[in-house]
Design a protein around this motif. Structure first.
Motif, PDB file in Angstrom:
ATOM      1  N   TRP A 140      -3.341  28.767  29.395  1.00  0.00           N
ATOM      2  CA  TRP A 140      -2.233  27.964  28.850  1.00  0.00           C
ATOM      3  C   TRP A 140      -2.783  26.785  28.043  1.00  0.00           C
ATOM      4  N   GLY A 141      -3.838  26.150  28.544  1.00  0.00           N
ATOM      5  CA  GLY A 141      -4.439  25.036  27.831  1.00  0.00           C
ATOM      6  C   GLY A 141      -5.051  25.467  26.504  1.00  0.00           C
ATOM      7  N   VAL A 142      -5.641  26.671  26.467  1.00  0.00           N
ATOM      8  CA  VAL A 142      -6.235  27.175  25.230  1.00  0.00           C
ATOM      9  C   VAL A 142      -5.155  27.411  24.177  1.00  0.00           C
ATOM     10  N   THR A 149      -2.316  25.930  24.079  1.00  0.00           N
ATOM     11  CA  THR A 149      -1.836  24.598  23.695  1.00  0.00           C
ATOM     12  C   THR A 149      -2.762  23.979  22.657  1.00  0.00           C
ATOM     13  N   LEU A 150      -4.069  24.082  22.892  1.00  0.00           N
ATOM     14  CA  LEU A 150      -5.041  23.536  21.949  1.00  0.00           C
ATOM     15  C   LEU A 150      -4.925  24.210  20.584  1.00  0.00           C
ATOM     16  N   ALA A 151      -4.708  25.519  20.576  1.00  0.00           N
ATOM     17  CA  ALA A 151      -4.663  26.264  19.317  1.00  0.00           C
ATOM     18  C   ALA A 151      -3.576  25.754  18.377  1.00  0.00           C
ATOM     19  N   GLN A 152      -2.573  25.088  18.935  1.00  0.00           N
ATOM     20  CA  GLN A 152      -1.474  24.602  18.094  1.00  0.00           C
ATOM     21  C   GLN A 152      -1.929  23.509  17.113  1.00  0.00           C
ATOM     22  N   TYR A 153      -3.038  22.854  17.426  1.00  0.00           N
ATOM     23  CA  TYR A 153      -3.482  21.789  16.520  1.00  0.00           C
ATOM     24  C   TYR A 153      -4.052  22.355  15.220  1.00  0.00           C
ATOM     25  N   LYS A 154      -4.379  23.661  15.204  1.00  0.00           N
ATOM     26  CA  LYS A 154      -4.986  24.273  14.026  1.00  0.00           C
ATOM     27  C   LYS A 154      -3.980  24.961  13.106  1.00  0.00           C
ATOM     28  N   VAL A 155      -2.715  25.017  13.491  1.00  0.00           N
ATOM     29  CA  VAL A 155      -1.747  25.803  12.712  1.00  0.00           C
ATOM     30  C   VAL A 155      -1.573  25.222  11.317  1.00  0.00           C
ATOM     31  N   THR A 156      -1.334  26.136  10.377  1.00  0.00           N
ATOM     32  CA  THR A 156      -1.067  25.733   8.999  1.00  0.00           C
ATOM     33  C   THR A 156       0.286  26.208   8.512  1.00  0.00           C
TER      34      THR A 156
END
Length: 483
Positions: free
Chosen positions: A138-140, A142-149
């Motif tokens: 779940w944390g991974v 969540t982190l991946a959302q910072y990279k969205v374009t």
């Protein structure tokens, strides 16, 4: 508190509910003098042996600390997207339509659809690995959302974040029921639930501070840092769980519990008629579906889950804004409601564990909220009374731990039924709580939600009826249990 039962009562079976209800899970009736009652300030029952007290303290340190921190971290994420939206994500991803609504909808689809399957899957796996691993994954996401374009990437990530976070509440309620006796469950459940209120009160300050201090750092916008902060909070908590959590007493391999303590834990659950995990067969599913427990408890959850509408639909903050209060005053005053919820949770949990007064506590809370909603529906009352009504409505969620502790007790005879019933209760509640407010808590009605307040009155009245029905069925099973 009832003294430990040395022998479990026989399980009576019947096909006809009206003729003879299945008695599995009912505690045996014990004759003799009543044991000394636990004081409200005592953490242990007078009948707890020194070995039990050491075990309980260990369990609190190994289990409660992790589930509290993990739930707190999940509340941070639940508000992160809304905060990110108004902190630059809207402009960066060009979210000028209904994308925020769609993002919330996708999140809740994952949240609701995967609750029951993942909770049932957990009963088949070692819990001490399953819960922390799900938390880490779940944390991974969540982190991946910072990279969205682009927003389409965010849609996919929000689904998985909802799925991996949504099952956590019912899963933990089931897990607590594997280790704690009925006289201990409500207080532990309350500590776990309070994490959500602490998270609500602290998330705004944490996110505001992170945005102000990190915006532009290393070329990243402030809203992207919000997701990194959520990940940074989650990872150490997940690893803490991997290190500390025991599995369930029936298959426990904890490095922190001795063989004698594991055996004692098994004996404690046997005294509660709390059965260990069994194969999840087709016959067992049919048996669960034919019983009253699933349908009555889920029916009760339908009303309970929406009865916090006053505090969850921003009525207080919108009224304060309409009255001309400053932003600072609004932020300060609205923290009273979660504080009331915390106090109510503690009081209800202590009384529930010591006096086993679950039905009475639920009924009293419903009556208090009926009064609060009547005052707010009238609306033209002194401001002091209106404040009192808004704050009093914070007690609605104070019985959450009591409700799920009761479900653990009622379904004690089957670990599989406990998992299915608890997850179904939470699923049905969240399902209706996601779309019903659109109809009854309309923004154009704010701050006087006349339909919403009357809807809440109806919910609390129905909850009173369902408490009577649930109590009737449960007392019937207890009275018919063999001595």
């Amino acid at each position: 508190m009832s003294s430990p039962i040395e022998k479990s009562p026989q399980i009576l079976e019947a096909a006809d509910l009206n003729a003879s209800e299945s008695l599995k899970g009912a505690p045996a009736q014990i004759s003799g003098p009543e044991p000394p009652r636990q004081k409200w300030y005592e953490w242990f029952a007078p009948t707890d042996t020194p070995a039990e007290r050491r075990l309980i303290l260990k369990l609190d340190g190994l289990i409660i600390v992790f589930v509290f921190l993990a739930y707190w971290a999940k509340v941070l994420d639940s508000s992160a997207t809304s905060t990110a939206y108004v902190s630059g994500m809207k402009e960066d991803l060009k979210l000028y339509g209904n994308q925020l609504n769609y993002l919330n909808a996708v999140y809740y689809v994952g949240f609701i659809v995967m609750q029951i399957p993942l909770t049932l899957l957990m009963t088949r796996c070692p819990v001490n690995y399953f819960l922390p691993a799900a938390d880490l994954i779940w944390g991974v996401f969540t982190l991946a959302q910072y990279k969205v374009t682009k927003v389409t990437q965010l849609y996919a990530l929000r689904f998985f974040v909802g799925a991996l976070g949504g099952f956590f509440f019912p899963a933990v309620q089931w897990y607590l029921g594997c280790w704690y006796k009925r006289s201990e469950l409500s207080r532990r459940g309350a500590i776990f639930f309070i994490a959500s209120q602490v998270g609500s009160m602290s998330s705004g300050y944490i996110q505001a501070g992170a945005y102000d201090s990190l915006n532009g750092r290393f070329g990243l916008e402030g809203w992207r840092w919000l997701y990194i902060i959520c990940f940074a909070c989650t990872v150490p908590i997940a690893f803490l769980g991997l290190c500390l959590l025991p599995s369930t007493p029936d298959k426990c391999n904890s490095r922190f519990l001795t063989e004698d303590e594991i055996k004692l834990a098994q004996e404690r659950m046997a005294s509660e008629n709390r059965e260990s995990r069994q194969p999840f067969t087709k016959a067992k599913i049919i048996e669960i579906l034919k019983g009253w427990r699933l349908w009555v408890l889920v029916g009760f959850a339908f009303f309970f889950s929406q009865a916090d509408g006053v505090s969850s639909n921003s009525g207080l903050s919108l009224w304060l804004k309409a009255e001309g209060y400053s932003v600072g005053d609004i932020d300060t005053i609205t923290t009273v409601s979660p504080a009331v919820t915390i106090i109510a949770s503690v009081i209800c949990a202590v009384i529930s564990d010591i006096y086993d007064a679950k039905a009475s506590l639920i009924a009293i809370t419903a009556v208090l909220n009926i009064f609060a909603c009547i005052v707010l529906a009238i609306w033209n009352v002194p401001d002091g009374l209106k404040f009192f009504a808004f704050f009093l409505s914070g007690t609605a969620d104070g019985i959450a731990a009591v409700v799920y502790a009761w479900a653990n007790e009622i379904c004690a005879h089957s670990a599989e039924e406990r998992a299915l019933v608890i997850s179904a209760m939470n699923t049905i509640g969240n399902t209706f709580a996601t779309w019903v407010p659109i109809l009854v808590w309309k923004t154009e009605d704010a701050p006087r939600y006349l339909i919403g307040y009357n809807w809440n009155i109806a919910l609390d009245v129905c909850m009173l009826i369902m408490v009577f029905v649930l109590h009737h069925f449960w007392m019937r099973v207890q009275k018919l249990a063999p001595v």
